[in-house]
Motif scaffolding. Structure first.
Motif, PDB file in Angstrom:
ATOM      1  N   ASN A   1       0.893  -1.150   0.212  1.00  0.00           N
ATOM      2  CA  ASN A   1       0.050   0.164   0.123  1.00  0.00           C
ATOM      3  C   ASN A   1       0.889   1.277   0.160  1.00  0.00           C
ATOM      4  O   ASN A   1       2.312   1.144  -0.127  1.00  0.00           O
ATOM      5  CB  ASN A   1      -1.016  -0.024   1.428  1.00  0.00           C
ATOM      6  N   ALA A   2       0.080   2.483  -0.012  1.00  0.00           N
ATOM      7  CA  ALA A   2       0.949   3.649   0.002  1.00  0.00           C
ATOM      8  C   ALA A   2       1.957   3.750   1.133  1.00  0.00           C
ATOM      9  O   ALA A   2       2.888   4.411   0.998  1.00  0.00           O
ATOM     10  CB  ALA A   2      -0.035   4.777  -0.218  1.00  0.00           C
TER      11      ALA A   2
ATOM     12  N   LYS B   1     -11.319   1.449  -2.360  1.00  0.00           N
ATOM     13  CA  LYS B   1     -11.192   2.769  -3.137  1.00  0.00           C
ATOM     14  C   LYS B   1      -9.632   2.950  -2.903  1.00  0.00           C
ATOM     15  O   LYS B   1      -8.852   3.097  -3.727  1.00  0.00           O
ATOM     16  CB  LYS B   1     -11.851   4.022  -2.981  1.00  0.00           C
ATOM     17  N   LYS B   2      -9.358   2.865  -1.653  1.00  0.00           N
ATOM     18  CA  LYS B   2      -7.883   3.453  -1.075  1.00  0.00           C
ATOM     19  C   LYS B   2      -6.962   2.319  -1.769  1.00  0.00           C
ATOM     20  O   LYS B   2      -5.825   2.399  -2.247  1.00  0.00           O
ATOM     21  CB  LYS B   2      -7.465   3.082   0.392  1.00  0.00           C
TER      22      LYS B   2
ATOM     23  N   ARG C   1      -7.491   0.441  -4.291  1.00  0.00           N
ATOM     24  CA  ARG C   1      -7.399   0.696  -5.975  1.00  0.00           C
ATOM     25  C   ARG C   1      -6.253   1.469  -6.201  1.00  0.00           C
ATOM     26  O   ARG C   1      -5.325   1.688  -6.964  1.00  0.00           O
ATOM     27  CB  ARG C   1      -8.821   0.840  -6.372  1.00  0.00           C
ATOM     28  N   GLN C   2      -6.429   2.914  -5.451  1.00  0.00           N
ATOM     29  CA  GLN C   2      -5.406   4.004  -5.896  1.00  0.00           C
ATOM     30  C   GLN C   2      -4.246   3.548  -5.543  1.00  0.00           C
ATOM     31  O   GLN C   2      -3.250   4.106  -6.127  1.00  0.00           O
ATOM     32  CB  GLN C   2      -6.117   5.111  -4.896  1.00  0.00           C
ATOM     33  N   ASP C   3      -3.880   2.894  -4.404  1.00  0.00           N
ATOM     34  CA  ASP C   3      -2.385   2.332  -4.084  1.00  0.00           C
ATOM     35  C   ASP C   3      -2.053   1.537  -5.270  1.00  0.00           C
ATOM     36  O   ASP C   3      -0.647   1.664  -5.551  1.00  0.00           O
ATOM     37  CB  ASP C   3      -2.630   1.759  -2.611  1.00  0.00           C
TER      38      ASP C   3
ATOM     39  N   GLU D   1      -2.761   1.365  -8.344  1.00  0.00           N
ATOM     40  CA  GLU D   1      -2.491   2.270  -9.420  1.00  0.00           C
ATOM     41  C   GLU D   1      -1.223   2.897  -9.395  1.00  0.00           C
ATOM     42  O   GLU D   1      -0.398   3.238 -10.169  1.00  0.00           O
ATOM     43  CB  GLU D   1      -3.646   3.296  -9.438  1.00  0.00           C
ATOM     44  N   ARG D   2      -1.140   3.706  -7.965  1.00  0.00           N
ATOM     45  CA  ARG D   2       0.478   4.353  -7.840  1.00  0.00           C
ATOM     46  C   ARG D   2       1.463   3.464  -7.877  1.00  0.00           C
ATOM     47  O   ARG D   2       2.493   3.674  -8.531  1.00  0.00           O
ATOM     48  CB  ARG D   2       0.288   5.081  -6.454  1.00  0.00           C
TER      49      ARG D   2
ATOM     50  N   GLU E   1       1.631   1.890 -11.397  1.00  0.00           N
ATOM     51  CA  GLU E   1       1.662   3.051 -12.306  1.00  0.00           C
ATOM     52  C   GLU E   1       0.826   2.778 -13.901  1.00  0.00           C
ATOM     53  O   GLU E   1       1.185   3.059 -14.783  1.00  0.00           O
ATOM     54  CB  GLU E   1       3.147   3.428 -13.113  1.00  0.00           C
TER      55      GLU E   1
ATOM     56  N   SER F   1      -3.933   2.441 -14.414  1.00  0.00           N
ATOM     57  CA  SER F   1      -4.976   2.371 -13.970  1.00  0.00           C
ATOM     58  C   SER F   1      -5.435   0.843 -13.808  1.00  0.00           C
ATOM     59  O   SER F   1      -5.326  -0.107 -14.646  1.00  0.00           O
ATOM     60  CB  SER F   1      -6.139   3.087 -14.725  1.00  0.00           C
TER      61      SER F   1
ATOM     62  N   ASP G   1      -9.128  -1.426 -13.366  1.00  0.00           N
ATOM     63  CA  ASP G   1     -10.469  -1.474 -13.423  1.00  0.00           C
ATOM     64  C   ASP G   1     -11.226  -2.688 -13.086  1.00  0.00           C
ATOM     65  O   ASP G   1     -12.466  -2.498 -12.710  1.00  0.00           O
ATOM     66  CB  ASP G   1     -11.179  -0.794 -14.525  1.00  0.00           C
TER      67      ASP G   1
END
Ligand code: AMP
Length: 564
Positions: free
Chosen positions: A29-30, A98-99, A101-103, A105-106, A109, A111, A113
């Motif tokens: 994760n982030a 959502k977190k 998914r966003q982590d 994606e980061r 690098e 997207s 879905d």
């Protein structure tokens, strides 16, 4: 553009994807951690924070923090107000997803879905739908919802499959080598839920035989026993109760969890309770902890015995006992498993990552199957949602196929991997009875079961019913899930109606109801008025967040006693 596998846990969540070599890899994760606390903080500025910081903030501001939302999945609301607001477990779970998914994606690098999300095998239809809805709200295309123990077993079996494939790569048209079946028990005790599943694993073929569990039994309950013990000690010393203060309670709950974890390593430890400027320092042994939590362990043991009975097996016929879930680190669990099964539990899977890995493998299997369909290749297996619907694909299934066959999605996989993925087959069972509500001759409402629990999927069952009155205007079929024959003690899964019925039909005119349950635990229901053969349009309204004993419209009940 990889597909995610997400283990949405009660206390911690994890995510993974399949790398180019076909190996499952955990996505950090982030914060750089393997797992993300499933905790949501709503701070003063209206910002939402998920994970480690939220968990930390829970100490100072428990009223702003929601934990263990998964325990309430299927209920309309989280049991207490958060920041003065009534929130649904679905929306809280969506924030966690959502977190994730966003982590992802980061980290990757790109997207994301599509995702496969796991649920306890013992989740009912309402809770499954609620989980899928949370995924959609998080901006994910939910490829499938699969059972946690099946995912863990898949992660386990896949290791062997990859190894075998490296030695002798799979080729289209080649049949995998015959491997003797091993009967495997997966014992999964997480933070909030418990599942036990019996499978037969024969090379690339995984067949679930039976499943049992408790959606309200997990490490959190062990924490609470210790929490109460520590609080009682404090009360004895100071005549003041830390449980009366939310901040002290929150601190004590975390201290209890830490103490529990230490007792997994050591036979004895000390603990400190702080409240209202006073301190109590105590000692606890593992033996005392085991005694405090004995009844919880017993609950899990009784489910174990139930599953072996349902699978019509005896312990001497079990080859492997696989353990997953953070709470299996407690020595009492391993000792109980040794005693009950007579086997040495296999602890080689990472308790925190195995389920997410299995979900990532399943996502890739679904994509491989979809790509085969798109290319018009012969169907080697039907693992996922899109593959297993009866008849024509629905618009949602077509849309999912588009995600799964997006150009580039599988391009990075090494040669031969798709062929291999297409040969892996998992077969499931349903955890609960599925049936319809009927009105009996003495005007009682009862459940008639069409698909009993632990039936091998996919399955299709047709049963004939009769209309309740002469010249009936419509038929409503209420679909329920549960252990009881009393409709209000079951979960209302949905309903479908034939409306209007042809005029002048006499009482007891035949209505055929067909339940088709696919391999992913999805139910399709069809109701046909059989006299004229013309069937009205039928729609199933499956409910996210259905509740036990939900009020029903009694007037709509028109299906009578089954016709023998
Ligand atoms: P999971 O949902 O599989 O991530 O499991 C989380 C649960 O595992 C939580 O209740 C943790 O307190 C528990 N857990 C993690 N590590 C340990 C440990 N060393 N001893 C006992 N329980 C643990």
């Amino acid at each position: 553009m990889p597909l995610l596998g997400i283990d949405l846990g009660t206390t911690f969540s994890a995510m993974a994807y399949l790398d180019a070599n076909g190996s499952p890899a955990t996505i950090l994760n982030a914060e750089g951690e393997l797992t993300t606390p499933s905790v949501v903080l709503f701070d003063e500025d209206g910002e939402v924070i998920v994970g480690r910081e939220a968990r930390r903030a829970a100490l100072a501001e428990p009223g702003r923090v929601a934990e263990c939302a998964k325990r309430h999945m299927g209920d309309p609301y989280y049991p207490r107000l958060i920041n003065g607001k009534r929130l649904s477990p679905i929306s809280l779970s969506a924030l966690i997803l959502k977190k994730m998914r966003q982590d992802a994606e980061r980290r990757l690098e790109t997207s994301i879905d599509g995702a496969v999300i796991t649920v306890p095998a013992y989740f009912d239809e309402g809770r499954r739908q609620a989980t899928a809805e949370a995924g959609r709200l998080a901006g994910l295309k939910v490829i499938d919802i699969i059972n946690e123990p099946t995912a863990a077993a898949l992660a386990y079996a896949y290791r062997g499959i990859l190894k075998e494939n490296d030695a002798k790569p799979a080729q289209a048209g080649n049949k995998p080598a015959e491997t003797p079946a091993r009967t495997t028990l997966v014992y999964d005790l997480g933070g909030g839920t418990f599942d036990v599943t019996m499978l037969q694993i024969a090379g690339r073929d995984l067949r679930v035989l039976a499943t049992a569990g408790d959606v309200r039994l997990g490490g959190r309950d062990w924490d609470e026993r210790l929490f109460n013990h520590m609080a009682d000690q404090f009360v004895h010393a100071h005549q003041d109760d830390p449980r009366d203060d939310p901040v002290s309670s929150q601190n004590l709950l975390l201290a209890a969890e830490e103490t529990k974890k230490v007792l997994s390593q050591r036979k004895q430890t000390t603990f400190v309770v702080n409240h209202a400027g006073k301190t109590f320092s105590g000692e606890i042994t593992r033996q005392q902890f085991d005694a405090l939590t004995e009844s919880l362990l017993y609950r899990s043991e009784s489910r174990l015995n139930r599953v072996i009975k349902q699978a019509e097996l005896t312990w001497d016929r079990i080859d492997d006992v696989l353990v997953v879930g953070g709470s299996t680190r407690m020595p009492q669990v391993i000792e109980m498993l040794r005693r009950v099964t007579g086997k040495e539990p296999n602890c080689t899977l990472s308790p925190d990552e195995a389920v997410a890995h299995g979900a990532a493998i399943h996502a890739a299997i679904c994509a491989a199957a979809a790509s085969a369909r798109a290319a018009g290749a012969p169907k080697l297996q039907e693992p996922g949602v899109a593959a297993s619907a009866p008849g024509a694909q629905s618009p949602e299934e077509k849309e999912l196929d588009l995600v799964l066959t997006r150009p580039g999605l599988l391009a990075s996989f090494k040669r031969g991997l798709l062929t291999l993925l297409r040969t892996i087959r998992t077969t499931n069972v349903n955890a609960y009875n599925l049936g319809v509500v009927v009105t009996t001759a003495d005007k009682q409402q009862r459940v008639t079961i069409l698909i009993p629990s632990n039936t091998q999927l996919p399955v299709s069952v047709k049963k004939r019913f009769g209309t309740a009155a002469d010249n009936q205007a419509a038929v409503t079929v209420r679909i329920v899930e549960g252990e009881s024959r009393v409709p209000d003690e079951c979960i209302a899964v949905g309903a479908c109606s034939i409306e209007p019925l042809p005029r002048g039909l006499p009482r007891n005119s035949p209505v055929d109801v067909t339940f088709t349950y696919d391999n992913s635990g999805r139910l399709h229901v069809e109701a046909i008025e059989a006299t004229y053969g013309n069937w009205a349009s039928v729609a199933i309204q499956r409910q996210a967040g259905a509740t036990r004993g939900a009020p029903v419209n009694e007037d709509a009940e028109v299906v009578a006693t089954p016709v023998s």
